[in-house]
Design a protein around this motif. Structure first.
Motif, PDB file in Angstrom:
ATOM      1  N   GLY A 241       0.815  -1.203   0.000  1.00 24.56           N
ATOM      2  CA  GLY A 241       0.000   0.000   0.000  1.00 24.56           C
ATOM      3  C   GLY A 241       0.859   1.269   0.000  1.00 24.56           C
ATOM      4  N   TRP A 242       0.174   2.414  -0.154  1.00 29.10           N
ATOM      5  CA  TRP A 242       0.875   3.693  -0.256  1.00 29.10           C
ATOM      6  C   TRP A 242       1.349   4.223   1.100  1.00 29.10           C
ATOM      7  CZ3 TRP A 242       2.506   5.923  -4.606  1.00 29.10           C
ATOM      8  CH2 TRP A 242       1.924   5.536  -5.808  1.00 29.10           C
ATOM      9  N   ASN A 243       0.756   3.748   2.180  1.00 32.41           N
ATOM     10  CA  ASN A 243       0.964   4.411   3.472  1.00 32.41           C
ATOM     11  C   ASN A 243       1.942   3.713   4.401  1.00 32.41           C
ATOM     12  OD1 ASN A 243      -0.965   6.429   2.821  1.00 32.41           O
ATOM     13  ND2 ASN A 243      -2.614   5.000   3.367  1.00 32.41           N
ATOM     14  N   LYS A 244       2.549   2.613   3.999  1.00 30.68           N
ATOM     15  CA  LYS A 244       3.416   1.878   4.911  1.00 30.68           C
ATOM     16  C   LYS A 244       4.747   2.591   5.142  1.00 30.68           C
ATOM     17  CE  LYS A 244       5.327  -2.649   5.974  1.00 30.68           C
ATOM     18  NZ  LYS A 244       5.330  -4.097   5.640  1.00 30.68           N
ATOM     19  N   TYR A 245       5.288   3.215   4.097  1.00 30.03           N
ATOM     20  CA  TYR A 245       6.619   3.818   4.202  1.00 30.03           C
ATOM     21  C   TYR A 245       6.537   5.345   4.140  1.00 30.03           C
ATOM     22  CZ  TYR A 245       8.185  -0.934   3.267  1.00 30.03           C
ATOM     23  OH  TYR A 245       8.388  -2.287   3.335  1.00 30.03           O
ATOM     24  N   SER A 246       7.320   5.976   4.987  1.00 30.62           N
ATOM     25  CA  SER A 246       7.361   7.441   5.000  1.00 30.62           C
ATOM     26  C   SER A 246       8.492   7.995   4.145  1.00 30.62           C
ATOM     27  CB  SER A 246       7.532   7.944   6.438  1.00 30.62           C
ATOM     28  OG  SER A 246       8.765   7.473   6.984  1.00 30.62           O
ATOM     29  N   CYS A 247       9.479   7.147   3.847  1.00 30.71           N
ATOM     30  CA  CYS A 247      10.646   7.623   3.095  1.00 30.71           C
ATOM     31  C   CYS A 247      11.151   6.518   2.178  1.00 30.71           C
ATOM     32  CB  CYS A 247      11.750   8.057   4.070  1.00 30.71           C
ATOM     33  SG  CYS A 247      13.264   8.622   3.260  1.00 30.71           S
ATOM     34  N   VAL A 248      11.496   6.884   0.969  1.00 31.49           N
ATOM     35  CA  VAL A 248      12.111   5.974  -0.002  1.00 31.49           C
ATOM     36  C   VAL A 248      13.451   6.581  -0.397  1.00 31.49           C
ATOM     37  CG1 VAL A 248      11.900   4.850  -2.238  1.00 31.49           C
ATOM     38  CG2 VAL A 248       9.847   5.250  -0.852  1.00 31.49           C
ATOM     39  N   ASN A 249      14.527   5.898  -0.010  1.00 30.08           N
ATOM     40  CA  ASN A 249      15.874   6.419  -0.251  1.00 30.08           C
ATOM     41  C   ASN A 249      16.502   5.661  -1.424  1.00 30.08           C
ATOM     42  OD1 ASN A 249      18.547   7.296  -0.135  1.00 30.08           O
ATOM     43  ND2 ASN A 249      18.490   7.514   2.082  1.00 30.08           N
ATOM     44  N   LEU A 250      16.841   6.409  -2.479  1.00 33.47           N
ATOM     45  CA  LEU A 250      17.379   5.815  -3.707  1.00 33.47           C
ATOM     46  C   LEU A 250      18.852   6.162  -3.917  1.00 33.47           C
ATOM     47  CD1 LEU A 250      14.372   6.872  -5.986  1.00 33.47           C
ATOM     48  CD2 LEU A 250      14.657   4.677  -4.806  1.00 33.47           C
ATOM     49  N   LYS A 251      19.497   6.758  -2.923  1.00 33.20           N
ATOM     50  CA  LYS A 251      20.842   7.303  -3.115  1.00 33.20           C
ATOM     51  C   LYS A 251      21.924   6.221  -3.168  1.00 33.20           C
ATOM     52  CE  LYS A 251      22.641   9.632   0.325  1.00 33.20           C
ATOM     53  NZ  LYS A 251      22.762  10.643   1.426  1.00 33.20           N
ATOM     54  N   TYR A 252      21.629   5.021  -2.656  1.00 36.11           N
ATOM     55  CA  TYR A 252      22.637   3.975  -2.610  1.00 36.11           C
ATOM     56  C   TYR A 252      22.527   3.085  -3.844  1.00 36.11           C
ATOM     57  CZ  TYR A 252      22.627   5.617   2.175  1.00 36.11           C
ATOM     58  OH  TYR A 252      22.659   6.425   3.291  1.00 36.11           O
ATOM     59  N   ARG A 253      23.635   2.840  -4.478  1.00 32.71           N
ATOM     60  CA  ARG A 253      23.654   2.079  -5.715  1.00 32.71           C
ATOM     61  C   ARG A 253      23.128   0.653  -5.492  1.00 32.71           C
ATOM     62  NH1 ARG A 253      25.946   2.751 -10.617  1.00 32.71           N
ATOM     63  NH2 ARG A 253      26.980   4.671  -9.917  1.00 32.71           N
ATOM     64  N   GLY A 254      22.184   0.247  -6.347  1.00 29.37           N
ATOM     65  CA  GLY A 254      21.656  -1.106  -6.293  1.00 29.37           C
ATOM     66  C   GLY A 254      20.704  -1.364  -5.141  1.00 29.37           C
ATOM     67  N   GLN A 255      20.270  -0.339  -4.409  1.00 29.46           N
ATOM     68  CA  GLN A 255      19.409  -0.553  -3.258  1.00 29.46           C
ATOM     69  C   GLN A 255      18.241   0.420  -3.258  1.00 29.46           C
ATOM     70  OE1 GLN A 255      21.424  -1.060   0.645  1.00 29.46           O
ATOM     71  NE2 GLN A 255      23.316  -0.698  -0.482  1.00 29.46           N
ATOM     72  N   ILE A 256      17.126  -0.041  -2.652  1.00 28.13           N
ATOM     73  CA  ILE A 256      16.010   0.845  -2.310  1.00 28.13           C
ATOM     74  C   ILE A 256      15.820   0.705  -0.801  1.00 28.13           C
ATOM     75  CG2 ILE A 256      13.576   1.382  -2.646  1.00 28.13           C
ATOM     76  CD1 ILE A 256      13.676  -0.044  -5.326  1.00 28.13           C
ATOM     77  N   VAL A 257      16.085   1.778  -0.065  1.00 26.06           N
ATOM     78  CA  VAL A 257      15.976   1.745   1.394  1.00 26.06           C
ATOM     79  C   VAL A 257      14.696   2.454   1.796  1.00 26.06           C
ATOM     80  CG1 VAL A 257      17.061   2.363   3.588  1.00 26.06           C
ATOM     81  CG2 VAL A 257      18.482   1.753   1.611  1.00 26.06           C
ATOM     82  N   CYS A 258      13.757   1.693   2.356  1.00 26.13           N
ATOM     83  CA  CYS A 258      12.458   2.244   2.739  1.00 26.13           C
ATOM     84  C   CYS A 258      12.352   2.348   4.252  1.00 26.13           C
ATOM     85  CB  CYS A 258      11.326   1.360   2.213  1.00 26.13           C
ATOM     86  SG  CYS A 258      11.299   1.197   0.422  1.00 26.13           S
ATOM     87  N   THR A 259      11.811   3.444   4.733  1.00 26.03           N
ATOM     88  CA  THR A 259      11.620   3.672   6.160  1.00 26.03           C
ATOM     89  C   THR A 259      10.132   3.602   6.490  1.00 26.03           C
ATOM     90  OG1 THR A 259      13.539   5.143   6.186  1.00 26.03           O
ATOM     91  CG2 THR A 259      12.020   5.270   8.056  1.00 26.03           C
ATOM     92  N   LYS A 260       9.799   2.718   7.477  1.00 28.40           N
ATOM     93  CA  LYS A 260       8.400   2.583   7.859  1.00 28.40           C
ATOM     94  C   LYS A 260       7.916   3.811   8.616  1.00 28.40           C
ATOM     95  CE  LYS A 260       8.375  -2.477   8.247  1.00 28.40           C
ATOM     96  NZ  LYS A 260       8.122  -3.628   9.140  1.00 28.40           N
ATOM     97  N   LYS A 261       6.631   4.043   8.538  1.00 27.07           N
ATOM     98  CA  LYS A 261       6.026   5.140   9.301  1.00 27.07           C
ATOM     99  C   LYS A 261       6.059   4.810  10.785  1.00 27.07           C
ATOM    100  CE  LYS A 261       2.961   7.300   5.932  1.00 27.07           C
ATOM    101  NZ  LYS A 261       1.568   7.714   5.614  1.00 27.07           N
TER     102      LYS A 261
END
Length: 261
Positions: A241-261
């Protein structure tokens, strides 16, 4: 008549005809120049070659610029019109990329202009401005906004400028590349509302759909980072869903780092 006399008379006749033809064309050209000199400018026609894309200047403003500095053109002798000065005056306006002034045989002064095409809009602490595809900086036109991607936030102090519209720095080039990228990808151009530089100097995207902070980091590797963001939308959002993560970090090569709310 001998062959020698025939040759002499033939050469003489050819010479006379050549001189007569040259005199005729010289005389006709003189009459034409005289007619041009006495001809007056009957009207002025302004053409904005890209008016469907930009409306930074009106036809009335163009005529006003010429009249104010060089005097009215209508009823002036055509040979007294300073066409090169007209072009210089118009090209001095920051919103005009190039102009051409010429007169047609019917006595009409033509002023053809091409305006600058903004790629991105910068909102800095000292005011807003546009950057065009050549990295040329020019101010916003309050009455004629152009709907292009907006970059705002913590613009570095050294980037601020006052009277240097041709300034071109590495940061301007990076911003320009971002604007061009969004322009070339309609999906992202519609999805990204603005580009924000946070206090840490990282580039963030503000989306139209979704409330996540989207962190790009620096301005490099845009294709890779936007592809990761697309993967987030395609594979992660449908499952959580749209509301689980507050932040999507794309700065690291080969990774998607998501932060939960």
């Amino acid at each position: 008549m001998s062959k020698t006399w025939k040759y002499i008379w033939g050469s003489l006749l050819y010479t006379v005809l050549t001189v007569a033809a040259g005199a005729y064309f010289w005389f006709a050209q003189g009459l034409y120049r005289k007619g041009q000199t006495s001809q007056v400018c009957k009207s002025v026609k302004v053409t904005l070659l890209d008016s469907a894309l930009n409306k930074f200047i009106s036809k009335e403003e163009v005529v006003d610029i010429i009249d104010r500095f060089l005097g009215p053109s209508v009823n002036k002798n055509i040979d007294s019109l300073k066409l090169s000065q007209m072009e210089a005056l118009l090209n001095h306006r920051s919103v005009i990329k190039e102009s051409q002034a010429y007169v047609t045989r019917d006595g009409v002064l033509h002023l053809e202009l091409r305006q600058r095409k903004p790629v991105v809009r910068i909102e800095a602490p000292n005011g807003g401005f546009y950057i065009d595809e050549t990295a040329y900086i020019f101010p916003l036109i309050a009455d004629h906004p152009s709907y292009v991607p907006v970059i705002c936030g913590n613009i570095p102090e050294e980037f601020l400028f006052s009277e240097n519209p041709k300034d071109s720095t590495a940061l301007i080039d990076k911003m320009l590349q971002m604007g061009l990228f969004l322009q070339e990808h309609p999906f992202w151009n519609n999805q990204i509302e603005e580009v924000f530089i946070n206090p840490e100097g990282d580039v963030e995207l503000v989306p139209r759909v979704g409330e996540q902070r989207i962190i790009l980091g620096d301005w490099d590797n845009l294709n890779e980072k936007f592809n990761k963001l697309l993967s987030f939308y395609q594979y992660i959002v449908p499952n959580v869903g749209w509301n689980k993560y507050s932040c999507v970090n794309l700065k690291y090569r080969g990774q998607i780092v998501c932060t939960k709310k």
